[in-house]
Design a protein around this motif. Sequence first.
Motif, mmCIF file in Angstrom:
data_model
loop_
_atom_site.group_PDB
_atom_site.id
_atom_site.type_symbol
_atom_site.label_atom_id
_atom_site.label_comp_id
_atom_site.label_asym_id
_atom_site.label_seq_id
_atom_site.Cartn_x
_atom_site.Cartn_y
_atom_site.Cartn_z
ATOM 1 N N THR A 1 6.604 -0.037 7.954
ATOM 2 C CA THR A 1 5.993 1.159 7.379
ATOM 3 C C THR A 1 7.086 2.211 7.183
ATOM 4 O O THR A 1 8.009 2.287 7.988
ATOM 5 C CB THR A 1 4.906 1.711 8.334
ATOM 6 O OG1 THR A 1 3.965 0.671 8.621
ATOM 7 C CG2 THR A 1 4.167 2.891 7.737
ATOM 8 N N ALA A 2 6.982 2.973 6.097
ATOM 9 C CA ALA A 2 7.930 4.071 5.862
ATOM 10 C C ALA A 2 7.159 5.359 5.654
ATOM 11 O O ALA A 2 6.065 5.359 5.087
ATOM 12 C CB ALA A 2 8.796 3.785 4.634
ATOM 13 N N VAL A 3 7.739 6.437 6.128
ATOM 14 C CA VAL A 3 7.095 7.732 5.960
ATOM 15 C C VAL A 3 8.141 8.767 5.581
ATOM 16 O O VAL A 3 9.275 8.733 6.067
ATOM 17 C CB VAL A 3 6.325 8.125 7.255
ATOM 18 C CG1 VAL A 3 7.258 8.505 8.384
ATOM 19 C CG2 VAL A 3 5.334 9.240 7.002
ATOM 20 N N GLU B 1 0.773 5.511 -0.190
ATOM 21 C CA GLU B 1 0.040 6.782 -0.185
ATOM 22 C C GLU B 1 1.023 7.881 -0.553
ATOM 23 O O GLU B 1 2.046 8.057 0.096
ATOM 24 C CB GLU B 1 -0.605 7.028 1.187
ATOM 25 C CG GLU B 1 -1.534 5.877 1.563
ATOM 26 C CD GLU B 1 -2.497 6.164 2.708
ATOM 27 O OE1 GLU B 1 -2.421 7.254 3.301
ATOM 28 O OE2 GLU B 1 -3.342 5.283 2.986
ATOM 29 N N LEU C 1 -3.131 5.147 -2.792
ATOM 30 C CA LEU C 1 -3.984 6.327 -2.611
ATOM 31 C C LEU C 1 -3.152 7.525 -3.024
ATOM 32 O O LEU C 1 -2.140 7.832 -2.397
ATOM 33 C CB LEU C 1 -4.405 6.448 -1.140
ATOM 34 C CG LEU C 1 -5.063 7.761 -0.701
ATOM 35 C CD1 LEU C 1 -6.333 8.044 -1.476
ATOM 36 C CD2 LEU C 1 -5.370 7.739 0.790
ATOM 37 N N LYS D 1 3.201 1.166 3.201
ATOM 38 C CA LYS D 1 3.087 -0.009 4.064
ATOM 39 C C LYS D 1 3.638 -1.266 3.379
ATOM 40 O O LYS D 1 3.258 -1.582 2.255
ATOM 41 C CB LYS D 1 1.615 -0.260 4.403
ATOM 42 C CG LYS D 1 1.015 0.782 5.341
ATOM 43 C CD LYS D 1 -0.492 0.575 5.495
ATOM 44 C CE LYS D 1 -0.811 -0.674 6.273
ATOM 45 N NZ LYS D 1 -2.280 -0.828 6.476
ATOM 46 N N TYR E 1 3.521 7.783 2.551
ATOM 47 C CA TYR E 1 3.192 6.874 3.656
ATOM 48 C C TYR E 1 3.015 5.513 3.005
ATOM 49 O O TYR E 1 2.108 5.325 2.181
ATOM 50 C CB TYR E 1 1.904 7.328 4.347
ATOM 51 C CG TYR E 1 1.490 6.413 5.483
ATOM 52 C CD1 TYR E 1 2.017 6.590 6.757
ATOM 53 C CD2 TYR E 1 0.596 5.373 5.269
ATOM 54 C CE1 TYR E 1 1.668 5.744 7.794
ATOM 55 C CE2 TYR E 1 0.231 4.520 6.296
ATOM 56 C CZ TYR E 1 0.770 4.715 7.564
ATOM 57 O OH TYR E 1 0.420 3.876 8.582
ATOM 58 N N ARG F 1 1.081 11.932 -1.453
ATOM 59 C CA ARG F 1 0.272 13.156 -1.356
ATOM 60 C C ARG F 1 1.111 14.403 -1.533
ATOM 61 O O ARG F 1 2.230 14.453 -1.041
ATOM 62 C CB ARG F 1 -0.309 13.295 0.069
ATOM 63 C CG ARG F 1 -1.324 12.315 0.477
ATOM 64 C CD ARG F 1 -1.783 12.627 1.904
ATOM 65 N NE ARG F 1 -2.887 11.754 2.262
ATOM 66 C CZ ARG F 1 -2.732 10.513 2.698
ATOM 67 N NH1 ARG F 1 -1.519 10.016 2.860
ATOM 68 N NH2 ARG F 1 -3.790 9.770 2.973
ATOM 69 N N HIS G 1 0.853 -1.199 0.000
ATOM 70 C CA HIS G 1 0.000 0.000 0.000
ATOM 71 C C HIS G 1 0.883 1.242 0.000
ATOM 72 O O HIS G 1 1.794 1.372 0.818
ATOM 73 C CB HIS G 1 -0.924 -0.005 1.215
ATOM 74 C CG HIS G 1 -1.887 1.143 1.228
ATOM 75 N ND1 HIS G 1 -2.896 1.273 0.295
ATOM 76 C CD2 HIS G 1 -1.977 2.232 2.023
ATOM 77 C CE1 HIS G 1 -3.578 2.382 0.545
ATOM 78 N NE2 HIS G 1 -3.032 2.983 1.575
ATOM 79 N N LEU H 1 -0.473 16.347 5.597
ATOM 80 C CA LEU H 1 -0.131 14.958 5.891
ATOM 81 C C LEU H 1 1.188 14.642 5.180
ATOM 82 O O LEU H 1 1.602 15.378 4.290
ATOM 83 C CB LEU H 1 -1.253 14.014 5.413
ATOM 84 C CG LEU H 1 -2.567 14.107 6.207
ATOM 85 C CD1 LEU H 1 -3.630 13.207 5.591
ATOM 86 C CD2 LEU H 1 -2.366 13.743 7.671
ATOM 87 N N PRO H 2 1.841 13.533 5.565
ATOM 88 C CA PRO H 2 3.160 13.251 4.978
ATOM 89 C C PRO H 2 3.112 13.081 3.459
ATOM 90 O O PRO H 2 2.133 12.567 2.905
ATOM 91 C CB PRO H 2 3.573 11.935 5.637
ATOM 92 C CG PRO H 2 2.770 11.839 6.880
ATOM 93 C CD PRO H 2 1.479 12.553 6.609
#
Lengths: 359, 359
Positions: free
Chosen positions: A247-249, A150, A225, A242, A240, A152, A148, A236-237
Amino acid sequence: MTNKPYNLVIVGYGGMGSYHAKLLKENPTINVVGTFDILEERRTASTVDGYKSYESYSAVIADHDVDIVLIATPNNVHKEIAIAALNAKKHVICEKPVTIYSEDLEEIMKVAEATERNFIVHQNRRWDKDFLTIKEIYDKTMIGNIFHIESRVQGANGIPGDWRHLKAPGGGMLLDWGVHLLDQLLFMVDSKITSVYANLSYVLGDEVDDGFQTIITFENGSTALIEVGTTNFIQLPRWYVKGTAGTAVIKDWSMEGRIVTQNFGVDIEAPKPIQAGQGLTKTMAPPSGAAVSTSNLPEVEPTMESFYDNVVSVIEGKAEPIVKNMEVLRVLRLIETIFKAAEANEVIKDFDAYKADPI
Amino acid sequence: MTNKPYNLVIVGYGGMGSYHAKLLKENPTINVVGTFDILEERRTASTVDGYKSYESYSAVIADHDVDIVLIATPNNVHKEIAIAALNAKKHVICEKPVTIYSEDLEEIMKVAEATERNFIVHQNRRWDKDFLTIKEIYDKTMIGNIFHIESRVQGANGIPGDWRHLKAPGGGMLLDWGVHLLDQLLFMVDSKITSVYANLSYVLGDEVDDGFQTIITFENGSTALIEVGTTNFIQLPRWYVKGTAGTAVIKDWSMEGRIVTQNFGVDIEAPKPIQAGQGLTKTMAPPSGAAVSTSNLPEVEPTMESFYDNVVSVIEGKAEPIVKNMEVLRVLRLIETIFKAAEANEVIKDFDAYKADPI
């Protein structure tokens, strides 16, 4: 004149055009010999910056000293400028989004093939450090298999500038920032898209989208996403992500971020329930200290040629383009699908040609 | 025995059952007179905790001293336990999710009506401080009209416990945490749901979902992204909410958070382009200092009775239930729709009865 082997003219001397001029000052191979812009004030700016301002676009393509035309105009005129340049035997670098409609890119690709000139789209954000870091984490399975993603970008300034507010020249955030985020995604995830859901935002009252959220599913089971916002006063980061082991951000372009991975095979203490609002929760309790490890983001070694170096290598027949037109076309079709999915408020499936020849 | 006016028996003395016992110790009106559990070890736990352990459920409902039965068993047996209690003229408090299928709740509601007893679902997270704070920001338009709500809980521990891994007893995260987040959403946003998109996660290999993302659109134009995760080693904020005049964020149950609002009508300096990766951006640049104001989250004054006080008020005919069965039914139907939307990978529209009588 310099001794740089390739002469380039910038067509459209606005924000991006002048940014290219600055970047190319440092470039040892490509020489900016002039610019063309339809606006008097931008011609003046060009002269002030030390670049000859061509009187007309015809004069640009009639100039036999010009090897490369760089297009940084609004999106709706990319095609005619590109095709005229290709027919005049110039190579073409084109800003993104390459065209508003995929058929227009297909036309350009056909002309490039017929004229045996190169047409290369400036998807510069394939070289962004934040993206390359996530791609490294992805490729090296540093948080296991990533299932997953994300991605943004969230601004608080609304839609900037002039033509970006309008539909005809290809304004709106899906075409502006969306094209980058989607290009990065498809450059990283090597799998066929199986479905697209999308929601466009029109909260600012423009005729074009001021942002969007899209959820993309892939044949390999992963999901993404992708979001662009211009009405976000808190961010938001940027990334993001998974994986099956962590998890990495990445917070933003300053490269603040971290990786948290699960410790397997150790005698891990179960998490203790925590009070959360009016209830207890074990599910949402922090894992015990021994259950996870936190580490810094990896340092990424550049493995790709720079964009301009790659353009030169392609022109000289020494390399394949890093930004392939088939990839750009696939992203453009994805964008068209996102527009359709959002308009109909439906999930769209089975549209992605992936590795099949889509033309 | 105490002088508290209402006697309550807890059926299912597991994590939630014993949590209720602890909470009710402080309650001046409701007295826990005993428990019933089918597991020997939980009966022993009850005796150790000082609560009589009934020999059978029949014994519970045959006990004329019992006024209220509190159900904290796995979800698939809520209905039979509830209906038997109602028929024995007991009031019933039931843990969430009230039932797995909406028809089962409808049956219970009919029996409650016929027996003239009260059946009230313990949607305790309507009283969570984080939710009440967002609801206050929403109701008082503290960031303008809220048009986008993101409500997430993200754990790193997988699915906890035993039956929550299984489909038959109503396991999975949509029914477990999803029911809270959706209940909060519909308690806050007073508008008909127009569509639902959903993506369930099965990455842990359980037969039930280990998390989900759903995007809900409302007739009033607002959207919500609701997410539960159990494979998130880094957490995104609990709440991220966008209004026409600002953004609010609450990080977690510790109530760390802030509001950033746009300053209108002042002579605001345009944002300066920033270098972002391999490009410049004005769109994603931070707003100038004068363009925004940051403030703390509001302090929320409790305006609702506590859950147990409300149960007593309802029993005594002094108040309407705060958690109305019609609302619980609407959430359950939304959950059923989310399951359907995810399974078909389609957007589902026109299912929400909203204020019409849905039975």
